[in-house]
Every structure is written in structure tokens, then in C-alpha cells.
Design an enzyme around this catalytic site. Structure first.
Site, PDB file in Angstrom:
ATOM      1  N   GLY A 119     -16.572  -1.343   4.401  1.00 42.21           N
ATOM      2  CA  GLY A 119     -15.308  -1.645   3.747  1.00 42.21           C
ATOM      3  C   GLY A 119     -15.013  -0.736   2.579  1.00 42.21           C
ATOM      4  O   GLY A 119     -13.994  -0.844   1.940  1.00 42.21           O
ATOM      5  N   CYS A 120     -15.933   0.170   2.307  1.00 38.58           N
ATOM      6  CA  CYS A 120     -15.752   1.120   1.225  1.00 38.58           C
ATOM      7  C   CYS A 120     -15.045   2.352   1.773  1.00 38.58           C
ATOM      8  O   CYS A 120     -15.539   2.977   2.701  1.00 38.58           O
ATOM      9  CB  CYS A 120     -17.108   1.540   0.693  1.00 38.58           C
ATOM     10  SG  CYS A 120     -17.342   1.187  -1.028  1.00 38.58           S
TER      11      CYS A 120
END
Lengths: 144, 111, 102
Positions: B109-110
Site C-alpha cells: 500500500g506504499c
């Protein structure tokens, strides 16, 4: 969105159900679903996961992928409790059709904040009739 | 592909500096990556890095920052289980910087 | 509070069509799209199951996908409704949620 930033949390909590119907490793669906669940958890919605049909194989204990050269992501399901994803519904009929029982599944638990952090099982075995009602109770269904 | 060089060994990393092969990681390499991030490793930094490595070992993911904060609070107490504390140690984001130093892949999710 | 179920796989190839029919509630709608339109054809091995499902819920088939596979309204099991893309959008809007059976 960067992981180190908090997203804007919507005012209204919605019920999200992630439906998992495919075995892991043969296709990318299971891993993609898990990643979306982990990312989506930041939005603090009411999240449930459903496992039916071959999807029940995602939770089977003792997965060993060394021979197929793929990452075994099954331990990550045990981290879901940390992400406040604590409702993993597994359809009883789907297990039975495949010769599986609840004992064949991993132990997945969460700590209940409202009950002095008591450790509780996240996996809930439900009948097909109950699964139908769970699906009908959602605001959003995401299929994988 | 770019790489870290240490004592005659090459350690490949991606364009952002995350180690390609997690099994190559060692504490000396961590010090080198930290230097690239302009971080001087103290026992407090190591506490976080080691914690991340243990979490990854058990769950095969790097925890999201709020999960890290909660877990740190549980293990090391309220003072260390806070965003402020972790950002003081890793100013450019504990998830990004500490994971990189710990040899873990970029957190899910980064971007 | 009803659900629109969409299916896009042929029942001859995948189990998702049958799994979908096993999880519908009375009053739900099922829309067959892409390869799933083959389940709408009368005389198929799945016709009986489809006819039975039509008693509890409304069945739809996406016209452009049906036409692309050489079929038309005359080929459909009685009771299955034909919709175009606009009709698909209307169905999604009329129901409380969509459940895609992949």
C-alpha cells in the site's frame, strides 16, 4: 496513498464484504484480495471476508510453497486481527464438498478490545443459508 | 540494477533502495542502508528494526504504521508505542525507512 | 433490499454460475454477461436449473454478448429478459448492491 499518511476517514461506516472463491497460487486472485483487504483496512470500515467454493483453500493449514517457487502468503491471514479485520466467514458446505473440515484450517485469532483483549477466533464457520444472509446484509461486495 | 557494496559483497536493491533478496540481510548491511537514509543507528533504532523483522518473519508482511504503533505499545509500553516516537527515530516515515533498513520489501500500500 | 448478481463464466467451464444460483435470495436479479450468456439458451444441459432459478429471482441476459455468440431473443429460455448496456446500468442502480461471480 503513502503508508505513513493517514487517509481521510469517511463519516459513514459501510459494510464491506470481500468474497474469496478461488484457491491460492493457481491464479493471483487470492493474493490480490488479501492485499486489497490490508490496504482497505486503513479506511476503518466494517470489513468481513467470505471464503466459499475453492476459496476455502486459502485458509488451509500447512501450506508449503517451497516446491513451486512462490511466496507462501498464508501466514499473513493471521495478521488480519492487527488490522481489525476479525470476521472471516467460511462456508460449511464448501468445506464438505472438498472433503475438508474446520480442523483443516489455520488457527486465526484476534484480540477483542472490548473484552479485556481476550483472544478470540476470527474464523466463523457458517452454513450456506447464513452466507446468503451475510451477503445480503452488505453495502459493498468485492469479488475475487 | 543498483546495489549496495559491503566488504566485497554486492547486495542488489530496487530503485528506492529496498533489498531485492531479504535473505541477504545482515546487521552490518543495515548500518550501511541507514547511513544512506542519514540515520545513525542507536539501540532504539535497532529495537524497531528488530521488531519489524520479527513481525515479518511471523506474518510475511511489513505492518502498516498504525499496526506497528499498536504492537510497539503492547511490547515496549506507551512511550515507544506512538507516532511521535517512531517519527523522531525515522523522520521520513517509520514504515518506509525502518523497513528498508530491516531489509524488508516495501510495505503493502506504499506508493 | 435486493442484490444484482452478475455472472461472466459459462457453466460448462466454471462452477461460478451454479455457485451464484446457490446463493441468490428470493427477489434478487441475476444478469448473465460475457460467456455466461450460453446458460440462457433453451435446450442446454443447464436449462432445467435455470428455469428453476427463474421462479425465485429475475434472470437477465446482456444482448450484445448474446448477439456476439450468434444468439437472439428466440433462443432464450422462457422468462429470461434481454437488456442492453443501458439496462445493465439501470439494474445496478435499482439494486442495493452488486455481487460479481467471477
Amino acid at each position: 496513498m503513502a503508508m505513513d499518511e493517514m487517509p481521510d476517514v469517511p463519516d459513514v461506516t459501510k459494510k464491506f464484504l470481500y468474497v474469496n472463491r478461488k484457491a491460492p497460487y493457481g491464479t493471483i486472485y487470492a493474493l490480490e484480495s488479501l492485499e486489497v483487504v490490508l490496504i482497505g483496512a486503513a479506511f476503518e470500515q466494517d470489513v468481513s471476508l467470505a471464503f466459499l467454493d475453492d476459496g476455502v483453500y486459502q485458509l488451509v493449514d500447512g501450506q508449503d510453497t517451497t516446491g513451486i517457487g512462490m511466496k507462501n502468503f498464508s501466514p499473513t491471514y493471521r495478521a488480519l486481527g492487527d488490522y481489525e479485520v476479525t470476521k472471516l466467514y467460511v462456508e460449511k458446505e464448501s468445506l464438505e464438498e472438498r472433503g475438508l473440515t474446520p480442523d483443516d484450517l489455520m488457527q486465526i485469532t484476534y484480540e477483542d478490545e472490548d473484552d479485556d483483549w481476550a483472544e478470540k477466533p476470527s474464523i466463523r464457520i457458517v452454513s450456506r443459508a447464513e452466507m446468503i444472509d451475510i451477503m445480503a446484509d452488505q453495502d459493498v461486495i468485492l469479488s475475487f | 540494477m543498483a546495489a549496495y557494496e559491503l566488504n566485497g559483497t554486492t547486495y542488489e536493491h530496487d530503485e528506492e533502495g529496498y533489498l531485492t533478496d531479504i535473505s541477504q540481510w545482515n546487521p552490518e548491511l543495515a548500518e550501511l542502508i541507514a547511513k544512506d537514509e542519514k540515520i545513525e543507528m542507536t539501540p532504539e533504532h535497532w529495537e524497531v528494526v528488530n521488531f519489524l523483522r520479527e513481525y515479518y518473519e511471523e506474518y510475511q508482511i511489513a505492518p502498516a504504521i498504525r499496526v506497528l504503533v499498536k504492537a510497539m505499545k503492547k511490547k515496549f509500553g506507551k512511550e515507544k508505542g506512538s507516532n511521535k516516537y517512531l517519527y523522531e527515530l525515522f523522520p521520513y516515515g517509520p514504515a518506509k525507512q525502518a523497513c528498508k533498513i530491516a531489509g524488508l520489501p516495501k510495505p503493502t500500500g506504499c506508493v | 433490499m435486493s442484490t444484482l448478481h452478475t455472472v461472466n463464466k459459462s457453466p460448462f467451464e466454471r462452477s461460478s454460475f451454479i455457485s451464484c444460483l446457490n446463493h441468490v435470495k428470493a427477489g434478487d436479479a441475476v444478469l448473465m454477461i460475457e460467456d455466461a450468456v450460453v446458460a440462457a439458451r433453451k435446450g442446454s444441459a443447464f436449462a432445467e436449473i435455470v428455469e428453476k432459478a427463474a421462479k425465485d429471482c429475475t434472470l437477465y441476459v446482456l444482448g450484445p454478448d448474446l448477439a456476439a455468440r450468434g444468439m437472439g431473443e428466440d433462443d432464450l429460455i422462457a422468462g429470461i429478459k434481454l437488456v442492453d448496456y443501458g439496462g445493465f446500468v439501470d439494474l445496478a442502480a435499482e439494486h442495493d448492491r452488486t455481487n460479481a461471480w467471477l
